[in-house]
Motif scaffolding. Structure first.
Motif, short mmCIF file in Angstrom:
data_model
loop_
_atom_site.label_atom_id
_atom_site.label_comp_id
_atom_site.label_asym_id
_atom_site.label_seq_id
_atom_site.Cartn_x
_atom_site.Cartn_y
_atom_site.Cartn_z
N LEU A 172 32.31 -30.88 40.87
CA LEU A 172 31.70 -30.58 42.25
C LEU A 172 31.86 -31.61 43.21
O LEU A 172 32.19 -31.34 44.47
CB LEU A 172 30.31 -29.94 42.17
N ILE A 173 31.43 -32.92 42.97
CA ILE A 173 31.50 -34.08 43.50
C ILE A 173 33.10 -34.19 44.26
O ILE A 173 33.39 -34.49 45.29
CB ILE A 173 31.02 -35.14 42.96
N ASP A 174 33.92 -34.18 43.34
CA ASP A 174 35.29 -34.08 43.39
C ASP A 174 35.88 -33.11 44.62
O ASP A 174 36.45 -33.38 45.40
CB ASP A 174 36.33 -34.06 42.26
N LEU A 175 35.32 -31.80 44.15
CA LEU A 175 35.91 -30.64 45.05
C LEU A 175 35.21 -30.69 46.37
O LEU A 175 36.13 -30.22 47.29
CB LEU A 175 35.73 -29.43 44.28
N THR A 176 34.25 -31.23 46.64
CA THR A 176 33.59 -31.17 47.93
C THR A 176 33.68 -32.43 48.68
O THR A 176 33.08 -32.44 49.84
CB THR A 176 31.87 -30.68 47.86
N CYS A 177 34.32 -33.40 48.11
CA CYS A 177 34.17 -34.86 48.78
C CYS A 177 32.91 -35.40 48.87
O CYS A 177 32.40 -35.92 49.96
CB CYS A 177 35.01 -34.88 50.03
N SER A 178 31.71 -35.26 47.88
CA SER A 178 30.50 -35.55 48.18
C SER A 178 30.33 -36.62 47.36
O SER A 178 31.13 -37.63 46.86
CB SER A 178 29.69 -34.53 47.79
N ASP A 179 29.11 -37.28 47.34
CA ASP A 179 28.81 -38.24 46.46
C ASP A 179 27.66 -37.92 45.33
O ASP A 179 27.21 -37.01 45.64
CB ASP A 179 28.26 -39.80 47.28
N LYS A 180 27.35 -38.81 44.36
CA LYS A 180 26.58 -38.50 43.44
C LYS A 180 25.10 -37.88 43.89
O LYS A 180 24.49 -36.84 43.32
CB LYS A 180 26.35 -39.40 42.35
N SER A 181 24.58 -38.80 44.61
CA SER A 181 23.06 -38.52 45.09
C SER A 181 22.95 -37.47 46.07
O SER A 181 22.07 -36.65 45.90
CB SER A 181 22.53 -39.95 45.84
N ARG A 182 23.92 -37.01 46.97
CA ARG A 182 24.02 -35.87 47.74
C ARG A 182 24.25 -34.67 46.93
O ARG A 182 23.45 -33.90 47.34
CB ARG A 182 25.04 -36.00 48.74
N MET A 183 25.04 -34.85 45.86
CA MET A 183 25.43 -33.58 44.98
C MET A 183 24.03 -33.22 44.31
O MET A 183 23.67 -32.12 44.02
CB MET A 183 26.33 -33.70 44.32
N VAL A 184 23.47 -34.26 43.62
CA VAL A 184 21.91 -34.17 43.03
C VAL A 184 21.14 -33.30 44.05
O VAL A 184 20.58 -32.28 43.33
CB VAL A 184 21.62 -35.48 42.52
N ARG A 185 21.00 -33.73 45.35
CA ARG A 185 19.99 -33.17 45.99
C ARG A 185 20.55 -31.73 46.38
O ARG A 185 19.67 -30.80 46.37
CB ARG A 185 19.83 -33.94 47.26
N THR A 186 21.73 -31.39 46.52
CA THR A 186 22.34 -30.18 46.80
C THR A 186 22.09 -29.30 45.77
O THR A 186 21.76 -28.07 46.02
CB THR A 186 23.82 -30.18 47.34
N VAL A 187 22.36 -29.58 44.70
CA VAL A 187 21.99 -28.70 43.40
C VAL A 187 20.85 -28.44 43.18
O VAL A 187 20.25 -27.32 42.91
CB VAL A 187 23.00 -29.13 42.04
N ASP A 188 19.94 -29.59 43.48
CA ASP A 188 18.44 -29.18 43.33
C ASP A 188 17.82 -28.30 44.37
O ASP A 188 17.08 -27.30 43.91
CB ASP A 188 17.72 -30.59 43.50
N ASP A 189 18.26 -28.35 45.55
CA ASP A 189 18.00 -27.41 46.54
C ASP A 189 18.45 -25.96 46.11
O ASP A 189 17.75 -24.83 46.30
CB ASP A 189 18.88 -27.76 48.04
N LEU A 190 19.59 -25.82 45.61
CA LEU A 190 20.19 -24.57 45.09
C LEU A 190 19.19 -24.16 43.99
O LEU A 190 19.06 -22.84 43.84
CB LEU A 190 21.64 -24.66 44.68
N GLU A 191 18.97 -24.83 43.06
CA GLU A 191 18.29 -24.43 42.07
C GLU A 191 16.74 -24.09 42.33
O GLU A 191 16.24 -23.02 41.99
CB GLU A 191 18.02 -25.52 40.85
N ALA A 192 16.29 -24.80 43.32
CA ALA A 192 14.80 -24.36 43.72
C ALA A 192 14.60 -22.95 44.50
O ALA A 192 13.88 -22.25 44.47
CB ALA A 192 14.46 -25.63 44.87
#
Length: 151
Positions: A64-84
Protein backbone atom coordinates in the motif's frame (compact mmCIF):
# COMPACT_ATOMS: atom_id res chain seq x y z
CA UNK A 1 -7.14 20.34 -28.62
CA UNK A 2 -9.26 23.30 -27.63
CA UNK A 3 -9.20 26.24 -29.99
CA UNK A 4 -8.72 28.77 -27.20
CA UNK A 5 -5.60 28.40 -25.09
CA UNK A 6 -6.11 30.39 -21.91
CA UNK A 7 -3.23 28.77 -20.00
CA UNK A 8 -1.44 31.34 -17.84
CA UNK A 9 2.22 31.58 -18.76
CA UNK A 10 3.46 32.68 -15.35
CA UNK A 11 5.02 29.32 -14.50
CA UNK A 12 8.30 29.65 -16.37
CA UNK A 13 9.16 28.85 -19.91
CA UNK A 14 9.11 25.70 -21.93
CA UNK A 15 9.92 22.59 -19.90
CA UNK A 16 10.86 24.44 -16.72
CA UNK A 17 7.21 25.04 -15.92
CA UNK A 18 6.39 21.34 -15.50
CA UNK A 19 7.19 21.22 -11.78
CA UNK A 20 5.19 24.29 -10.75
CA UNK A 21 2.27 23.29 -12.98
CA UNK A 22 2.12 19.75 -11.60
CA UNK A 23 2.36 21.04 -8.04
CA UNK A 24 -0.42 23.55 -8.58
CA UNK A 25 -2.59 20.96 -10.34
CA UNK A 26 -2.08 18.46 -7.51
CA UNK A 27 -2.91 21.04 -4.86
CA UNK A 28 -6.06 22.15 -6.69
CA UNK A 29 -7.24 18.57 -7.16
CA UNK A 30 -6.37 17.53 -3.57
CA UNK A 31 -8.17 20.53 -2.05
CA UNK A 32 -11.29 19.99 -4.17
CA UNK A 33 -11.34 16.28 -3.35
CA UNK A 34 -10.71 16.83 0.38
CA UNK A 35 -13.57 19.31 0.58
CA UNK A 36 -15.93 16.96 -1.27
CA UNK A 37 -15.00 13.95 0.90
CA UNK A 38 -15.36 15.81 4.21
CA UNK A 39 -19.07 14.87 4.67
CA UNK A 40 -18.06 11.18 4.50
CA UNK A 41 -15.49 11.66 7.25
CA UNK A 42 -12.55 10.49 5.16
CA UNK A 43 -9.61 12.12 3.41
CA UNK A 44 -7.92 11.50 0.08
CA UNK A 45 -5.36 9.21 1.75
CA UNK A 46 -8.18 6.98 3.02
CA UNK A 47 -9.80 6.92 -0.41
CA UNK A 48 -6.46 5.95 -2.00
CA UNK A 49 -6.06 2.96 0.30
CA UNK A 50 -9.68 1.85 -0.19
CA UNK A 51 -9.28 2.22 -3.97
CA UNK A 52 -6.24 -0.04 -3.97
CA UNK A 53 -7.93 -2.60 -1.74
CA UNK A 54 -10.96 -2.69 -4.05
CA UNK A 55 -8.75 -3.03 -7.14
CA UNK A 56 -6.23 -5.52 -5.76
CA UNK A 57 -7.78 -7.34 -2.82
CA UNK A 58 -5.94 -7.65 0.51
CA UNK A 59 -2.52 -6.00 0.47
CA UNK A 60 0.40 -5.64 2.85
CA UNK A 61 1.02 -2.21 4.29
CA UNK A 62 4.34 -2.24 2.40
CA UNK A 63 2.51 -2.72 -0.91
CA UNK A 64 0.00 0.00 0.00
CA UNK A 65 2.90 2.36 0.74
CA UNK A 66 4.29 1.69 -2.73
CA UNK A 67 0.95 2.02 -4.51
CA UNK A 68 -0.04 5.25 -2.78
CA UNK A 69 3.43 6.85 -2.64
CA UNK A 70 3.05 7.15 1.11
CA UNK A 71 5.47 6.60 3.97
CA UNK A 72 5.35 3.98 6.72
CA UNK A 73 4.14 6.15 9.61
CA UNK A 74 1.45 7.83 7.50
CA UNK A 75 0.25 4.45 6.23
CA UNK A 76 0.04 3.07 9.76
CA UNK A 77 -2.11 6.06 10.78
CA UNK A 78 -4.28 5.70 7.68
CA UNK A 79 -4.92 1.99 8.25
CA UNK A 80 -5.52 2.66 11.95
CA UNK A 81 -8.14 5.25 10.94
CA UNK A 82 -9.82 2.83 8.53
CA UNK A 83 -9.85 0.07 11.15
CA UNK A 84 -11.31 2.39 13.80
CA UNK A 85 -14.13 3.24 11.39
CA UNK A 86 -14.73 -0.43 10.49
CA UNK A 87 -13.74 0.21 6.86
CA UNK A 88 -10.74 -2.13 6.78
CA UNK A 89 -9.12 -4.84 8.91
CA UNK A 90 -5.62 -6.20 9.33
CA UNK A 91 -5.38 -9.98 9.12
CA UNK A 92 -2.35 -12.26 9.25
CA UNK A 93 -0.86 -12.56 5.77
CA UNK A 94 -1.42 -15.98 4.22
CA UNK A 95 2.01 -15.79 2.54
CA UNK A 96 4.18 -14.23 5.29
CA UNK A 97 3.58 -15.09 8.93
CA UNK A 98 5.52 -11.97 10.02
CA UNK A 99 3.23 -9.61 8.10
CA UNK A 100 -0.39 -8.52 8.00
CA UNK A 101 -2.64 -7.97 5.03
CA UNK A 102 -5.07 -5.08 5.00
CA UNK A 103 -8.52 -6.04 3.77
CA UNK A 104 -11.53 -3.85 3.00
CA UNK A 105 -14.76 -4.60 4.89
CA UNK A 106 -18.32 -4.49 3.57
CA UNK A 107 -18.72 -1.11 5.30
CA UNK A 108 -15.56 0.01 3.51
CA UNK A 109 -16.94 -1.13 0.16
CA UNK A 110 -20.17 0.80 0.74
CA UNK A 111 -18.33 3.97 1.71
CA UNK A 112 -15.93 3.53 -1.20
CA UNK A 113 -18.85 3.31 -3.63
CA UNK A 114 -20.20 6.61 -2.30
CA UNK A 115 -16.76 8.23 -2.34
CA UNK A 116 -16.22 7.07 -5.93
CA UNK A 117 -19.32 8.96 -7.04
CA UNK A 118 -17.89 12.04 -5.35
CA UNK A 119 -14.50 11.46 -6.99
CA UNK A 120 -16.18 11.29 -10.39
CA UNK A 121 -18.04 14.56 -9.74
CA UNK A 122 -14.84 16.30 -8.61
CA UNK A 123 -12.94 15.03 -11.65
CA UNK A 124 -15.71 16.27 -13.95
CA UNK A 125 -15.48 19.72 -12.34
CA UNK A 126 -11.70 19.82 -12.50
CA UNK A 127 -11.59 18.71 -16.13
CA UNK A 128 -14.69 20.65 -17.18
CA UNK A 129 -12.80 23.21 -19.26
CA UNK A 130 -11.43 20.46 -21.53
CA UNK A 131 -13.25 18.46 -24.16
CA UNK A 132 -13.33 14.66 -23.77
CA UNK A 133 -10.38 14.08 -26.10
CA UNK A 134 -8.20 16.51 -24.12
CA UNK A 135 -9.28 14.91 -20.84
CA UNK A 136 -8.27 11.48 -22.12
CA UNK A 137 -5.01 12.84 -23.52
CA UNK A 138 -4.14 14.50 -20.19
CA UNK A 139 -4.73 11.27 -18.28
CA UNK A 140 -2.75 9.23 -20.82
CA UNK A 141 0.19 11.65 -20.69
CA UNK A 142 0.15 11.75 -16.87
CA UNK A 143 0.10 7.95 -16.71
CA UNK A 144 3.10 7.85 -19.02
CA UNK A 145 4.81 10.56 -16.95
CA UNK A 146 4.46 8.78 -13.60
CA UNK A 147 5.75 5.41 -14.81
CA UNK A 148 9.48 5.25 -14.11
CA UNK A 149 11.68 5.10 -17.16
CA UNK A 150 13.64 1.90 -17.67
CA UNK A 151 16.83 3.80 -18.51
Amino acid sequence: MNAVDSTPRSFGTDRTRIGPLLRRAQRRAAQAFAQALRPLGIEGRHYGVLLNLVKNGPLSQRRLIDLTCSDKSRMVRTVDDLEARGLAVRRPSPTDRRAYAVEITEEGRALFAEASLIADEVAARLLGRMDEDDQELLCTLLERFVVPSEN
